[in-house]
Write a protein that holds these residues in place. Structure first.
Motif, PDB file in Angstrom:
ATOM      1  N   LEU A  70       0.840  -1.211   0.000  1.00  0.00           N
ATOM      2  CA  LEU A  70       0.000   0.000   0.000  1.00  0.00           C
ATOM      3  C   LEU A  70       0.878   1.264   0.000  1.00  0.00           C
ATOM      4  CD1 LEU A  70      -2.860   1.410   0.479  1.00  0.00           C
ATOM      5  CD2 LEU A  70      -2.287   1.345   2.897  1.00  0.00           C
ATOM      6  N   CYS A  71       1.931   1.227   0.790  1.00  0.00           N
ATOM      7  CA  CYS A  71       2.804   2.406   0.910  1.00  0.00           C
ATOM      8  C   CYS A  71       3.459   2.760  -0.414  1.00  0.00           C
ATOM      9  CB  CYS A  71       3.881   2.164   1.973  1.00  0.00           C
ATOM     10  SG  CYS A  71       3.221   2.312   3.633  1.00  0.00           S
ATOM     11  N   LYS A  72       3.874   1.736  -1.143  1.00  0.00           N
ATOM     12  CA  LYS A  72       4.529   1.979  -2.435  1.00  0.00           C
ATOM     13  C   LYS A  72       3.475   2.454  -3.464  1.00  0.00           C
ATOM     14  CE  LYS A  72       7.300   0.784  -6.087  1.00  0.00           C
ATOM     15  NZ  LYS A  72       8.201   1.711  -6.607  1.00  0.00           N
ATOM     16  N   ARG A  73       2.349   1.741  -3.514  1.00  0.00           N
ATOM     17  CA  ARG A  73       1.324   2.010  -4.529  1.00  0.00           C
ATOM     18  C   ARG A  73       0.733   3.403  -4.380  1.00  0.00           C
ATOM     19  NH1 ARG A  73      -3.618   0.095  -3.617  1.00  0.00           N
ATOM     20  NH2 ARG A  73      -2.790  -1.378  -2.108  1.00  0.00           N
ATOM     21  N   ARG A  74       0.484   3.833  -3.140  1.00  0.00           N
ATOM     22  CA  ARG A  74      -0.203   5.098  -2.941  1.00  0.00           C
ATOM     23  C   ARG A  74       0.739   6.255  -2.585  1.00  0.00           C
ATOM     24  NH1 ARG A  74      -5.459   5.475  -2.877  1.00  0.00           N
ATOM     25  NH2 ARG A  74      -4.732   7.479  -3.669  1.00  0.00           N
ATOM     26  N   GLY A  75       2.034   5.993  -2.537  1.00  0.00           N
ATOM     27  CA  GLY A  75       2.979   7.096  -2.339  1.00  0.00           C
ATOM     28  C   GLY A  75       3.197   7.489  -0.889  1.00  0.00           C
ATOM     29  N   PHE A  76       3.174   6.499   0.012  1.00  0.00           N
ATOM     30  CA  PHE A  76       3.551   6.795   1.394  1.00  0.00           C
ATOM     31  C   PHE A  76       5.073   6.658   1.573  1.00  0.00           C
ATOM     32  CE2 PHE A  76      -0.954   5.977   2.241  1.00  0.00           C
ATOM     33  CZ  PHE A  76      -1.242   6.842   3.278  1.00  0.00           C
ATOM     34  N   ILE A  77       5.586   5.492   1.174  1.00  0.00           N
ATOM     35  CA  ILE A  77       7.006   5.219   1.448  1.00  0.00           C
ATOM     36  C   ILE A  77       7.604   4.405   0.294  1.00  0.00           C
ATOM     37  CG2 ILE A  77       8.629   4.115   3.061  1.00  0.00           C
ATOM     38  CD1 ILE A  77       6.379   4.500   5.228  1.00  0.00           C
ATOM     39  N   PHE A  78       8.787   4.859  -0.151  1.00  0.00           N
ATOM     40  CA  PHE A  78       9.500   4.164  -1.236  1.00  0.00           C
ATOM     41  C   PHE A  78      10.862   3.682  -0.733  1.00  0.00           C
ATOM     42  CE2 PHE A  78       7.416   7.990  -3.276  1.00  0.00           C
ATOM     43  CZ  PHE A  78       6.300   7.308  -3.745  1.00  0.00           C
ATOM     44  N   PRO A 138       4.648  11.634  -1.111  1.00  0.00           N
ATOM     45  CA  PRO A 138       3.708  12.745  -0.861  1.00  0.00           C
ATOM     46  C   PRO A 138       2.767  12.498   0.324  1.00  0.00           C
ATOM     47  CG  PRO A 138       3.846  12.277  -3.202  1.00  0.00           C
ATOM     48  CD  PRO A 138       4.643  11.206  -2.517  1.00  0.00           C
ATOM     49  N   LEU A 139       2.266  11.286   0.478  1.00  0.00           N
ATOM     50  CA  LEU A 139       1.371  11.033   1.617  1.00  0.00           C
ATOM     51  C   LEU A 139       2.152  10.686   2.879  1.00  0.00           C
ATOM     52  CD1 LEU A 139      -1.446   8.986  -0.162  1.00  0.00           C
ATOM     53  CD2 LEU A 139      -1.507  11.379   0.522  1.00  0.00           C
ATOM     54  N   GLY A 140       3.282  10.025   2.692  1.00  0.00           N
ATOM     55  CA  GLY A 140       4.100   9.628   3.842  1.00  0.00           C
ATOM     56  C   GLY A 140       4.630  10.822   4.609  1.00  0.00           C
ATOM     57  N   VAL A 141       5.056  11.843   3.860  1.00  0.00           N
ATOM     58  CA  VAL A 141       5.613  13.019   4.545  1.00  0.00           C
ATOM     59  C   VAL A 141       4.527  13.722   5.357  1.00  0.00           C
ATOM     60  CG1 VAL A 141       5.404  14.596   2.556  1.00  0.00           C
ATOM     61  CG2 VAL A 141       7.065  15.075   4.315  1.00  0.00           C
ATOM     62  N   GLU A 142       3.295  13.731   4.831  1.00  0.00           N
ATOM     63  CA  GLU A 142       2.183  14.355   5.578  1.00  0.00           C
ATOM     64  C   GLU A 142       1.905  13.559   6.854  1.00  0.00           C
ATOM     65  OE1 GLU A 142       0.826  17.184   4.804  1.00  0.00           O
ATOM     66  OE2 GLU A 142       1.407  17.447   2.708  1.00  0.00           O
ATOM     67  N   LEU A 171      -0.051   3.155  10.852  1.00  0.00           N
ATOM     68  CA  LEU A 171      -0.507   2.609   9.562  1.00  0.00           C
ATOM     69  C   LEU A 171      -1.113   1.220   9.765  1.00  0.00           C
ATOM     70  CD1 LEU A 171       2.405   3.554   7.115  1.00  0.00           C
ATOM     71  CD2 LEU A 171      -0.002   4.067   6.744  1.00  0.00           C
ATOM     72  N   MET A 172      -0.396   0.373  10.497  1.00  0.00           N
ATOM     73  CA  MET A 172      -0.861  -1.012  10.661  1.00  0.00           C
ATOM     74  C   MET A 172      -2.173  -1.063  11.441  1.00  0.00           C
ATOM     75  SD  MET A 172       2.668  -3.118  11.331  1.00  0.00           S
ATOM     76  CE  MET A 172       1.885  -4.722  11.230  1.00  0.00           C
ATOM     77  N   ASP A 173      -2.239  -0.250  12.488  1.00  0.00           N
ATOM     78  CA  ASP A 173      -3.406  -0.331  13.359  1.00  0.00           C
ATOM     79  C   ASP A 173      -4.669   0.222  12.723  1.00  0.00           C
ATOM     80  OD1 ASP A 173      -2.924  -1.339  16.255  1.00  0.00           O
ATOM     81  OD2 ASP A 173      -4.749  -0.125  16.322  1.00  0.00           O
ATOM     82  N   SER A 174      -4.495   1.108  11.739  1.00  0.00           N
ATOM     83  CA  SER A 174      -5.677   1.744  11.148  1.00  0.00           C
ATOM     84  C   SER A 174      -6.166   0.990   9.915  1.00  0.00           C
ATOM     85  CB  SER A 174      -5.354   3.192  10.771  1.00  0.00           C
ATOM     86  OG  SER A 174      -4.343   3.218   9.797  1.00  0.00           O
ATOM     87  N   TYR A 175      -5.370   0.018   9.457  1.00  0.00           N
ATOM     88  CA  TYR A 175      -5.709  -0.679   8.201  1.00  0.00           C
ATOM     89  C   TYR A 175      -6.902  -1.632   8.396  1.00  0.00           C
ATOM     90  CZ  TYR A 175      -5.061  -3.456   3.946  1.00  0.00           C
ATOM     91  OH  TYR A 175      -5.243  -4.086   2.733  1.00  0.00           O
ATOM     92  N   TYR A 215     -14.022   7.786  -4.102  1.00  0.00           N
ATOM     93  CA  TYR A 215     -14.267   7.518  -2.672  1.00  0.00           C
ATOM     94  C   TYR A 215     -13.327   6.426  -2.162  1.00  0.00           C
ATOM     95  CZ  TYR A 215     -18.703  10.194  -2.464  1.00  0.00           C
ATOM     96  OH  TYR A 215     -19.661  11.174  -2.459  1.00  0.00           O
ATOM     97  N   ARG A 216     -13.230   5.334  -2.947  1.00  0.00           N
ATOM     98  CA  ARG A 216     -12.379   4.208  -2.526  1.00  0.00           C
ATOM     99  C   ARG A 216     -10.921   4.639  -2.384  1.00  0.00           C
ATOM    100  NH1 ARG A 216     -16.490   2.157  -1.492  1.00  0.00           N
ATOM    101  NH2 ARG A 216     -17.332   0.147  -2.172  1.00  0.00           N
ATOM    102  N   ARG A 217     -10.473   5.468  -3.306  1.00  0.00           N
ATOM    103  CA  ARG A 217      -9.075   5.920  -3.248  1.00  0.00           C
ATOM    104  C   ARG A 217      -8.811   6.729  -1.983  1.00  0.00           C
ATOM    105  NH1 ARG A 217      -7.855   8.691  -8.935  1.00  0.00           N
ATOM    106  NH2 ARG A 217      -8.038   6.889 -10.293  1.00  0.00           N
ATOM    107  N   GLN A 218      -9.779   7.579  -1.635  1.00  0.00           N
ATOM    108  CA  GLN A 218      -9.598   8.399  -0.427  1.00  0.00           C
ATOM    109  C   GLN A 218      -9.694   7.526   0.826  1.00  0.00           C
ATOM    110  OE1 GLN A 218      -8.510  11.485  -0.422  1.00  0.00           O
ATOM    111  NE2 GLN A 218      -8.619  11.686  -2.630  1.00  0.00           N
ATOM    112  N   ASP A 219     -10.574   6.506   0.799  1.00  0.00           N
ATOM    113  CA  ASP A 219     -10.675   5.583   1.943  1.00  0.00           C
ATOM    114  C   ASP A 219      -9.331   4.921   2.199  1.00  0.00           C
ATOM    115  OD1 ASP A 219     -13.366   6.124   2.118  1.00  0.00           O
ATOM    116  OD2 ASP A 219     -14.014   4.293   1.073  1.00  0.00           O
ATOM    117  N   GLU A 220      -8.703   4.507   1.104  1.00  0.00           N
ATOM    118  CA  GLU A 220      -7.471   3.725   1.202  1.00  0.00           C
ATOM    119  C   GLU A 220      -6.307   4.532   1.771  1.00  0.00           C
ATOM    120  OE1 GLU A 220      -5.534   0.411  -1.770  1.00  0.00           O
ATOM    121  OE2 GLU A 220      -5.658   2.462  -2.487  1.00  0.00           O
ATOM    122  N   ILE A 221      -6.389   5.851   1.680  1.00  0.00           N
ATOM    123  CA  ILE A 221      -5.293   6.679   2.230  1.00  0.00           C
ATOM    124  C   ILE A 221      -5.729   7.389   3.509  1.00  0.00           C
ATOM    125  CG2 ILE A 221      -4.185   6.952  -0.021  1.00  0.00           C
ATOM    126  CD1 ILE A 221      -5.354   9.836  -0.066  1.00  0.00           C
TER     127      ILE A 221
END
Ligand code: GAP
Length: 459
Positions: free
Chosen positions: A10-18, A35-39, A335-339, A406-412
Motif C-alpha cells: 500500500l505504501c509503495k502504490r499510494r505514495g507513502f514510502i518508497f 507525498p502522503l508519507g511526509v504528511e 498505519l498497521m493499526d488503522s488498516y 471515494y475508494r481511493r480516499q478511503d485507502e489513504i
C-alpha cells in the motif's frame, strides 16, 4: 490484523514510502517518504510535540546539530560501547547480529552457517569535519538525539529560568549502521527520534518514571492504537543498560504473523530512568562509568551541568527520565493499526481508519461530473476556500468516477469527502461523506468549514 507485506505494498502504490535510492537498486536500511508519507510523518511529529510541549507547563523544545564535537560521543560512552555483537559466516561471508540469528536459516553455501565468535561492531557512522581527513577531525552522525539535549542542559536552564521538574523535547534524525536493517521502516540506518529528557530531583525519579510511562502509553491509544496491540514491558534487572535504574518498553504488535505471541510485539518506545548518569558524564570534572566498571574522568567539559536547589542551598545533578520514541516505528504502528478491509456490495473496501489528526489529507473535494465546467469550477473554489480558511491539507480530484474516487480516499485515510453535484449549482449545498460510516449528509457551502471543524476536531 494486517501483515507487514500488505502495508509495504500500500505504501509503495499510494505514495507513502518508497525504497531509498530505488533508481539505483536501493541502499539497504534507507526509505524515502512520498507525498502522503511526509504528511503522515509530519502529523505524527506534530501530535507528539503538541502533547508533550504545548499541552504541558513543564516542557521546552530544542533542535540541536546532528554533527557534534567528537568528545560528546567519547564522554557519553558511545565511542567505547555503542556496539552490537556480530558474527560472520565463514562459508557465505555474510554478517549477522549475534542476538538475531535464526537457527533455522540455511546458509547459501551449504546446510548450516559456520559462524565466527561474536565481536563488537560500533554502530556509529564516522565522518570527517573540514577538508583534512585525519583523526583529529573525526565526528559522527549522531546515533540518538538525546546527547544534544544533555550538553545543552545548562543553556536551556539559564535561558528559561526553569525549576525542577522540567523537561526538554527534541525531534530529529539519528543514524545507526545497523548490521541487519530489516522489516521495512522498523529497523533502518537513518531514522527519526522523538526524545524527551525530563529532569527531576533525585528521589522523585520513580514517581516521574511511572507518570511518563502512563502518559506515553495514553498518547498512542488516544491517537487510535488498539490497547490489545500495545504492551508495557518492564525490563528485568539483567536486561537493563548499566546506567538505567528502570526501563519500561512500549511494545507494538508489528509482527502478527509470528507463531510465538510474545515475538509478535517489538519496541516502539522506551521510557528509562537514567538517574544522573548522563549529566555526570558531561559535567565539568565529572566522569563516565563504562559497563565494565572502568571510569573515564571528564577533563574537557567547560561547564558544570548542575542545578542550584534553593531549598537546600546546594548544587546537585538532577536525575533524568527519558521517553524515547522512534518516529518511523510510530508511523508504521499507526498505519498497521488503522488498516481495515471491509466487504461492501461484494467487493473489498480498504480503509485506513486513521485518527483525523494523523490523516495525511483531511478533506477531498470531488466533482460528480468533471466535464461539467460549472461543477468543476465550483469544486475547485470550494477546495481552495476551505484550504485557505482552515489550513487543512485539502485536495481536489477528478481523475475517476465518484465511486472509485471515494475508494481511493478511503485507502489513504481521508476522513471526509465533499462532493459537488448538479444540485449544488441550484441549492449551494454539497454532500459530505464520512470515511468510516460512509454516511452522507447535505451541507450548505457557507456552513461547510464549521461543520467539518466540529467533525475533525483539533487537527
Ligand atoms: N536515547 C535512547 C535511545 O536512543 P533506543 O531504544 O536505542 O534508545 C529509541 O532508541 C527508539 O528509537 C526506539 O524505541 C525505536 O523506536 C527507535 N529506533 C532505534 N533504532 C532504530 C532503528 N535502527 N530504526 C528505526 N527506529 C529505531
Amino acid at each position: 490484523m494486517v501483515d507487514l507485506e500488505k502495508i509495504i505494498s500500500l505504501c509503495k502504490r499510494r505514495g507513502f514510502i518508497f525504497q531509498g535510492s530505488e533508481q539505483y537498486c536501493g541502499l539497504q536500511g534507507t526509505w524515502d517518504y512520498g507525498p502522503l508519507g511526509v504528511e503522515l510523518k509530519n502529523n505524527v511529529k506534530r501530535a507528539w510535540w503538541r502533547r508533550v510541549v504545548y499541552e504541558r507547563d513543564d516542557m521546552e523544545g530544542l533542535d540541536t546539530s546532528i554533527l557534534m564535537n567528537r568528545l560528546v560521543m567519547k564522554y557519553s560512552g558511545h565511542e567505547d560501547t555503542f556496539s552490537d555483537p556480530m558474527v560472520d559466516c565463514r562459508k557465505c561471508k555474510k554478517r549477522f547480529r549475534a542476538d538475531h540469528i535464526d537457527a533455522n536459516e540455511k546458509c547459501a553455501e551449504g546446510d548450516k552457517h559456520d559462524f565466527t565468535e561474536p565481536r563488537p561492531f560500533n554502530l556509529m557512522f564516522k565522518t570527517v569535519v573540514g577538508p583534512v581527513a585525519d583523526e583529529s577531525n573525526v565526528s559522527y552522525l549522531r546515533p540518538e538525539t538525546a546527547q544534544g539535549i544533555f550538553i545543552n542542559f545548562k543553556n536551556v536552564l539559564d535561558s528559561t529560568n526553569r525549576k525542577l521538574p522540567f523537561g526538554i523535547a527534541q525531534i530529529g534524525k539519528s543514524y545507526r549502521n545497523e548490521i541487519t536493517p530489516r522489516n521495512f521502516i522498523f529497523r533502518v540506518r537513518e531514522f527519526e527520534q522523538m526524545e524527551i529528557e525530563f529532569f527531576v530531583m533525585p528521589g522523585d525519579d520513580e514517581e516521574w518514571h511511572k507518570k511518563w510511562v502512563d502518559a506515553r502509553y495514553n498518547w498512542y491509544v488516544e491517537l487510535g492504537i488498539k490497547p490489545e496491540n500495545l504492551r508495557k514491558y518492564e525490563q528485568a534487572k539483567e536486561e537493563l543498560a548499566h546506567y538505567a535504574k528502570a526501563t519500561v518498553d512500549l511494545l507494538y504488535r508489528f509482527f502478527p504473523d509470528r507463531a510465538d505471541e510474545d515475538k509478535q510485539y517489538d519496541e516502539v518506545e522506551g521510557i528509562s530512568n537514567r538517574t544522573d548518569f548522563d549529566l555526570t558524564c558531561h559535567t565539568k570534572g565529572g566522569k563516565l562509568v563504562l559497563n565494565d566498571g572502568r571510569e573515564i574522568p571528564n577533563t574537557h567539559a567547560i561547564n558544570k551541568l548542575t542545578y542550584f536547589d534553593h531549598k537546600t542551598n546546594k548544587h546537585l545533578l538532577p536525575y533524568v527520565i527519558e521517553p524515547s520514541a522512534g518516529v518511523d516505528r510510530a508511523t508504521l504502528a499507526f498505519l498497521m493499526d488503522s488498516y481495515c478491509e471491509e466487504t461492501v456490495n461484494d467487493s473489498t473496501r480498504v480503509v485506513l481508519k486513521l485518527n483525523p489528526e494523523l490523516a495525511p489529507i483531511k478533506v477531498a473535494v470531488l466533482p460528480l461530473k468533471k466535464n461539467n465546467e460549472n461543477i468543476r469550477n465550483t469544486a475547485l473554489k470550494v477546495k481552495n476556500e476551505l484550504m485557505k480558511k482552515s489550513g487543512w491539507r485539502t485536495v481536489y480530484d477528478d481523475t475517476a468516477g465518484i465511486g472509485k474516487l471515494y475508494r481511493r480516499q478511503d485507502e489513504i485515510g481521508t476522513p471526509y469527502c465533499v462532493t459537488v453535484d448538479f444540485d449544488t449549482l441550484e441549492d449551494n449545498s454539497v454532500t459530505v461523506r464520512d470515511r468510516d460510516t460512509m454516511a452522507q449528509e447535505r451541507v450548505k457551502i457557507e456552513e461547510l468549514q464549521t461543520y467539518l471543524s466540529q467533525k475533525l476536531g483539533n487537527v
